[in-house]
Each structure stands twice: as C-alpha cells, then as structure tokens.
Design a protein around this motif. Structure first.
Motif, mmCIF file in Angstrom:
data_model
loop_
_atom_site.group_PDB
_atom_site.id
_atom_site.type_symbol
_atom_site.label_atom_id
_atom_site.label_comp_id
_atom_site.label_asym_id
_atom_site.label_seq_id
_atom_site.Cartn_x
_atom_site.Cartn_y
_atom_site.Cartn_z
ATOM 1 N N TYR B 34 0.841 -1.191 0.000
ATOM 2 C CA TYR B 34 0.000 0.000 0.000
ATOM 3 C C TYR B 34 0.882 1.249 0.000
ATOM 4 O O TYR B 34 1.957 1.259 0.588
ATOM 5 C CB TYR B 34 -0.869 0.061 1.265
ATOM 6 C CG TYR B 34 -2.086 -0.820 1.253
ATOM 7 C CD1 TYR B 34 -1.979 -2.196 1.419
ATOM 8 C CD2 TYR B 34 -3.357 -0.269 1.105
ATOM 9 C CE1 TYR B 34 -3.111 -2.997 1.426
ATOM 10 C CE2 TYR B 34 -4.485 -1.064 1.109
ATOM 11 C CZ TYR B 34 -4.362 -2.424 1.273
ATOM 12 O OH TYR B 34 -5.473 -3.216 1.283
ATOM 13 N N TYR B 36 0.501 5.386 0.958
ATOM 14 C CA TYR B 36 -0.246 6.517 1.503
ATOM 15 C C TYR B 36 0.648 7.741 1.438
ATOM 16 O O TYR B 36 1.872 7.629 1.383
ATOM 17 C CB TYR B 36 -0.628 6.270 2.969
ATOM 18 C CG TYR B 36 -1.864 5.437 3.171
ATOM 19 C CD1 TYR B 36 -1.839 4.060 2.945
ATOM 20 C CD2 TYR B 36 -3.058 6.006 3.594
ATOM 21 C CE1 TYR B 36 -2.983 3.289 3.138
ATOM 22 C CE2 TYR B 36 -4.192 5.245 3.792
ATOM 23 C CZ TYR B 36 -4.149 3.883 3.556
ATOM 24 O OH TYR B 36 -5.275 3.131 3.747
ATOM 25 N N GLN B 38 1.063 11.870 3.223
ATOM 26 C CA GLN B 38 0.629 12.762 4.281
ATOM 27 C C GLN B 38 1.138 14.163 3.985
ATOM 28 O O GLN B 38 2.346 14.415 4.040
ATOM 29 C CB GLN B 38 1.126 12.287 5.640
ATOM 30 C CG GLN B 38 0.552 13.063 6.813
ATOM 31 C CD GLN B 38 0.902 12.445 8.153
ATOM 32 O OE1 GLN B 38 1.898 11.735 8.289
ATOM 33 N NE2 GLN B 38 0.084 12.701 9.158
ATOM 34 N N SER B 41 0.324 18.637 8.244
ATOM 35 C CA SER B 41 -0.787 18.947 9.149
ATOM 36 C C SER B 41 -2.101 18.266 8.768
ATOM 37 O O SER B 41 -3.171 18.688 9.230
ATOM 38 C CB SER B 41 -1.014 20.461 9.254
ATOM 39 O OG SER B 41 0.106 21.080 9.813
ATOM 40 N N GLY B 43 -4.094 14.249 7.985
ATOM 41 C CA GLY B 43 -3.970 12.808 8.149
ATOM 42 C C GLY B 43 -3.507 12.164 6.855
ATOM 43 O O GLY B 43 -3.643 12.734 5.773
ATOM 44 N N PRO B 44 -2.941 10.958 6.939
ATOM 45 C CA PRO B 44 -2.510 10.253 5.731
ATOM 46 C C PRO B 44 -3.679 10.003 4.777
ATOM 47 O O PRO B 44 -4.828 9.854 5.193
ATOM 48 C CB PRO B 44 -1.948 8.932 6.267
ATOM 49 C CG PRO B 44 -1.531 9.242 7.669
ATOM 50 C CD PRO B 44 -2.547 10.224 8.164
ATOM 51 N N TYR B 46 -4.861 7.682 1.326
ATOM 52 C CA TYR B 46 -4.611 6.503 0.495
ATOM 53 C C TYR B 46 -4.295 6.931 -0.942
ATOM 54 O O TYR B 46 -4.915 7.850 -1.494
ATOM 55 C CB TYR B 46 -5.847 5.607 0.509
ATOM 56 C CG TYR B 46 -5.858 4.507 -0.535
ATOM 57 C CD1 TYR B 46 -6.524 4.683 -1.739
ATOM 58 C CD2 TYR B 46 -5.211 3.307 -0.302
ATOM 59 C CE1 TYR B 46 -6.543 3.677 -2.695
ATOM 60 C CE2 TYR B 46 -5.230 2.290 -1.246
ATOM 61 C CZ TYR B 46 -5.907 2.489 -2.439
ATOM 62 O OH TYR B 46 -5.923 1.495 -3.375
ATOM 63 N N TYR B 87 4.387 7.144 2.261
ATOM 64 C CA TYR B 87 4.632 5.934 3.043
ATOM 65 C C TYR B 87 4.320 4.691 2.207
ATOM 66 O O TYR B 87 3.240 4.586 1.608
ATOM 67 C CB TYR B 87 3.741 5.897 4.287
ATOM 68 C CG TYR B 87 4.017 6.979 5.296
ATOM 69 C CD1 TYR B 87 3.230 8.126 5.340
ATOM 70 C CD2 TYR B 87 5.057 6.849 6.213
ATOM 71 C CE1 TYR B 87 3.473 9.118 6.276
ATOM 72 C CE2 TYR B 87 5.304 7.839 7.149
ATOM 73 C CZ TYR B 87 4.505 8.973 7.166
ATOM 74 O OH TYR B 87 4.757 9.948 8.098
ATOM 75 N N PHE B 98 -1.978 -1.780 9.781
ATOM 76 C CA PHE B 98 -1.047 -1.085 8.904
ATOM 77 C C PHE B 98 0.108 -0.569 9.748
ATOM 78 O O PHE B 98 -0.112 0.077 10.760
ATOM 79 C CB PHE B 98 -1.740 0.099 8.234
ATOM 80 C CG PHE B 98 -2.637 -0.285 7.103
ATOM 81 C CD1 PHE B 98 -3.882 -0.838 7.341
ATOM 82 C CD2 PHE B 98 -2.255 -0.089 5.793
ATOM 83 C CE1 PHE B 98 -4.725 -1.198 6.317
ATOM 84 C CE2 PHE B 98 -3.088 -0.436 4.746
ATOM 85 C CZ PHE B 98 -4.321 -0.991 4.995
ATOM 86 N N PHE B 100 3.298 1.847 9.575
ATOM 87 C CA PHE B 100 3.969 2.900 8.822
ATOM 88 C C PHE B 100 5.444 2.961 9.221
ATOM 89 O O PHE B 100 5.790 2.767 10.362
ATOM 90 C CB PHE B 100 3.346 4.256 9.117
ATOM 91 C CG PHE B 100 1.957 4.439 8.572
ATOM 92 C CD1 PHE B 100 0.867 3.867 9.206
ATOM 93 C CD2 PHE B 100 1.738 5.189 7.431
ATOM 94 C CE1 PHE B 100 -0.421 4.042 8.709
ATOM 95 C CE2 PHE B 100 0.459 5.370 6.932
ATOM 96 C CZ PHE B 100 -0.620 4.799 7.567
#
Lengths: 115, 110
Positions: B34, B36, B38, B41, B43-44, B46, B87, B98, B100
């Motif tokens: 996967y 992701y 970010q 400031s 959230g991550p 997808y 990530y 998950f 990270f």
C-alpha cells in the motif's frame, strides 16, 4: 460522504493531567484505529477495534492509555496521567471491513502538547 | 510483519515524473503493498495498492517487481500539491493492521 471527525484539534495540558480525544468514524465503517504520530516519525498503531471489540492493542501503553468504542461507532482515547513524551498527533482512522479493497480513511488528528 | 525501506527524502521538478522506490524484501506471498501520503498537518491519504500486478489509478501508478521484493510509486506529472511524505506499507495478513515507517519526504520544486 462525511469523513472521519476528531475533536479537539489541539490540546495543551501539563504533565500528570488527564486528557481525552474523540473520534467519529465514517458511517458504517466497522474497523477503527488509533495512531500516535510523534514529530518526524510515521504513525504508530496504538489500538484497533472491529465493531466494539479490540483486535490489537499490543502497542498501547495500558498503564496510562485506554480506549473504548461503545456501540461500535464513536471512540474515545484517554491518557491518564500524561507524560512529556506523549506529545504527538493522535490520528483516528476507519475502514469499511476486511479484505484488500477497503482503504483506511484518516481524520485530521488531535495535536497534543504536554508541558 | 514485513518491513519496508524508503529513502528519507527526494526532490522532483514540477511537471516531471516522480519515482518513489520502496524495498520490502521480506514480504509474504499474500501481503499487499500500500502507498499513503501525508501532506503537512493532515492525516494520511490513500494513494494505491497492489499484490503482484502493476496498478494505475487517477493519482499514480504502482510498479511491483516480479519477485515482489521492491516497488515504485510513480506520480506521472508532479505538481506542487504533491509535496508530502509518502509511506510504503506492507499490509499484515491478519487483523488488517497497517505499520507505517518513516516514509519519503518528496519536495516538488517549481
């Protein structure tokens, strides 16, 4: 579709005080996660819920952290008492269910500063 | 769970393709890769995921080597809004956890 909601967005407390964070996942999402993200690091999983049951809390410091997900919807994460090293962003995420096609959706996070 | 290794930072010129590598040499046969990202400031978010075959969506392409020990995320035409930490995550085959790492900080330069 509304996203994952978290509150408060920011919190400043002194060490040894208590604090609680709230998360409202996307409607219908069975899986809920709490992550801790310290500055400069990737998010670290603290706890995972499937509906209202805990799937994994192996990285949750249980002497001071607790979390619950009553009725399998909203969740709260509590720290009591807080330490300086708890300063971080606390992220909540939700996922529709198992399988490989259901991505995690993250909330904006709560930034905690412990003085 | 399989660990991933990513370069800590990369630069890319605006409009050019950004190629972000990831090593996951201990990946298991039924574990997915996967990606992701970010943005500061937030959230991550997808981006994409895959098992064996290359994947493409409106955001990016994912190229996975035949031995599955590494992969590359490709942003075909990077914009300034793509500046973020990316990530690479290998999904556990139990419990949907998950994990990270520290990711790659991509800076898109005008």
């Amino acid at each position: 579709e509304a996203g994952v909601a978290q509150s408060p967005r920011y919190k400043i407390i002194e060490k040894r005080q208590s604090v609680a964070f709230w998360c409202n996942p996307i409607s219908g999402h069975a899986t809920l996660y709490w992550y801790q993200q310290i500055l400069g690091q990737g998010p670290k999983l603290l706890i995972q819920f499937q509906n209202n049951g805990v799937v994994d809390d192996s990285q949750l410091p249980k002497d001071r952290f607790s979390a619950e997900r009553l009725k399998g919807v909203d969740s709260t994460l509590k720290i009591q008492p807080a330490k300086l090293e708890d300063s971080a962003v606390y992220l909540c995420a939700s996922r529709a269910g198992g399988g490989s096609y259901n991505e995690q959706f993250f909330g904006p996070g709560t930034r905690l500063t412990v003085l | 769970d399989a660990k991933t290794t990513q370069p800590p930072s990369m630069d890319c010129a605006e409009g050019r393709a950004a190629n972000l590598p990831c090593n996951h040499s201990t990946i298991s046969g039924n574990e997915y890769v996967y990606w992701y990202r970010q943005i500061h400031s937030q959230g991550p978010q997808y981006i994409i995921h895959g098992l064996k075959n290359n994947e493409t969506n409106e955001m990016a392409s994912l190229i996975i080597t035949e031995d599955r020990k590494s992969s590359t995320l490709i942003l075909p035409h990077a914009t300034l809004r793509d500046t973020a930490v990316y990530y690479c995550i290998v999904k556990s085959n139990t419990g949907n956890q998950f994990y990270f790492g520290t990711g790659t900080s991509l800076t898109v330069i005008p």
